[in-house]
Design an enzyme around this catalytic site. Sequence first.
Site, PDB file in Angstrom:
ATOM      1  CE  LYS A 173     -12.199  -6.605   5.055  1.00  0.00           C
ATOM      2  NZ  LYS A 173     -11.870  -6.072   3.761  1.00  0.00           N
TER       3      LYS A 173
ATOM      4  CG  HIS B 187      -1.915  -1.014   1.371  1.00  0.00           C
ATOM      5  ND1 HIS B 187      -2.076  -1.791   2.499  1.00  0.00           N
ATOM      6  CD2 HIS B 187      -2.879  -1.418   0.501  1.00  0.00           C
ATOM      7  CE1 HIS B 187      -3.093  -2.621   2.324  1.00  0.00           C
ATOM      8  NE2 HIS B 187      -3.585  -2.423   1.111  1.00  0.00           N
TER       9      HIS B 187
ATOM     10  CB  SER C 131      -4.429  -6.360   4.741  1.00  0.00           C
ATOM     11  OG  SER C 131      -3.869  -5.163   4.287  1.00  0.00           O
TER      12      SER C 131
ATOM     13  NE  ARG D 149      -2.607  -7.677  -3.794  1.00  0.00           N
ATOM     14  CZ  ARG D 149      -3.379  -8.098  -2.816  1.00  0.00           C
ATOM     15  NH1 ARG D 149      -2.875  -8.248  -1.610  1.00  0.00           N
ATOM     16  NH2 ARG D 149      -4.641  -8.408  -3.031  1.00  0.00           N
TER      17      ARG D 149
END
Length: 166
Positions: free
Chosen positions: A41, A17, A134, A96
């Site tokens: 979440k 990031h 993450s 990515r």
Amino acid sequence: MKIAVYPGSFDPITYGHLDVVARAAAVFDRVIVGVLVNPHKATPALPTEERVGVIREAIDECCADDAARIDVELFDGLTVDFCRRRKATFVVRGLRAISDFESELQMAHTNRKLAPEVDTVFFMTALEHSYVSSSLVKEIATFGGDVSQMVPPAAARRLIGRGRGL
Ligand code: PNS
């Protein structure tokens, strides 16, 4: 004045990031890192307010020369509404691998449909960080693994502090 929003969960922010933030700051006049407040979440590694502090610290450390042009803010609701509030006409996202592409493509098209004045710009995450995510960091930290090569010290310290690091 070209303003870009870089939205995400950043739970926690990773070196991948940060690489995107630094490169966006080289292209845009102002970059706003938008941390999504997402009550749905499951089990966040860090509470959202703490994430903002961690990201601010990490940016001040990694990108001191550009730090004054980079804001870090919480937001909820739609990314495009946040862009409009902050007069941003670009959304920045990192890619990515091919696996990121499908969902990012869908999100970019959807955002464009909702707000045609907001365009999405992708940066290819630096190769050395492209394996980092993450969610993997969270998993490693939960089991006491060393995440210091994946996240900046500000994040690693918090994860350790919460019994989720090293
Ligand atoms: O880091 P993440 O979790 O991959 O980021 C996803 C994020 C925050 C960019 C995305 O979920 C989002 O924009 N959420 C806000 C709600 C919204 O605008 N939804 C429509 C997007 S197509």
